[in-house]
Motif scaffolding. Sequence first.
Motif, mmCIF file in Angstrom:
data_model
loop_
_atom_site.group_PDB
_atom_site.id
_atom_site.type_symbol
_atom_site.label_atom_id
_atom_site.label_comp_id
_atom_site.label_asym_id
_atom_site.label_seq_id
_atom_site.Cartn_x
_atom_site.Cartn_y
_atom_site.Cartn_z
ATOM 1 N N TRP A 1 0.841 -1.185 0.000
ATOM 2 C CA TRP A 1 0.000 0.000 0.000
ATOM 3 C C TRP A 1 0.888 1.250 0.000
ATOM 4 N N THR B 1 2.208 4.511 1.412
ATOM 5 C CA THR B 1 2.245 5.184 2.719
ATOM 6 C C THR B 1 2.094 6.691 2.524
ATOM 7 N N VAL C 1 -2.586 5.008 4.853
ATOM 8 C CA VAL C 1 -2.100 4.333 3.651
ATOM 9 C C VAL C 1 -3.231 4.239 2.621
#
Length: 230
Positions: free
Chosen positions: A193, A195, A225
Amino acid sequence: MRAEEKRYHDQCYEQHKLFEAGSWLHKPVQTVMEVLPELIQTDGMRVLDLGSGVGRNTIPIAAYLKPFNGTVIAVDLLSSAIEGLRSYSREHQVHPYIEIVQSDIESYRIEADSFDAIIAVSTLEHLGSEDELKRKLAEIALGTKPGGILCIIMGTHIQETAIRTNEALDPMFEINMSTEAMNELLQHTYQGWETMKHLVKPLVFEISRGDEPVRLASDCITYVVRKPGL
């Protein structure tokens, strides 16, 4: 949720008014408000607010979603929170955009690809065990739409001390992980994912446990995220 922590929240909701100075209810969490413009803006957006309380974040989220005919699903266990949220949502004229669910977070089922954003502020600490936390974090991952955003704010390394006696107390939180372990769990669960924000800030403030003043110290993890897939 432990009885003392429930009592603390019940007292806070009774003694303090939402969005008025004098308690942590006086304004929404800045990070949550920063997330909203980052959403992929579409008609009918859906946001999940886990542990909504009386609407500190829920009501501003609903106001933001109003032009998009969106909905914020507000989940909380406490009757005092549910009653307060119903009242404040009408006072602030956003009740058509809020769906209220009274439930503990463990029991609330998050369906796959259901939400454009999931917000969990100071609530995952009250899950029943670390295994339940891992399960719920995985469920949250599945429940976030591709391109959706997850915002977690959570205390770790929590310590409570009686101010009058300086006695170390048993923290009134079901989950009290080390900061390092929680960071590792988040990074493992949401590997891949994007950040958007990840920081740790030490916090110290005074609360009441019954009639006793208590110093509550913790590390506060802020973790935002975005899910890949668009």
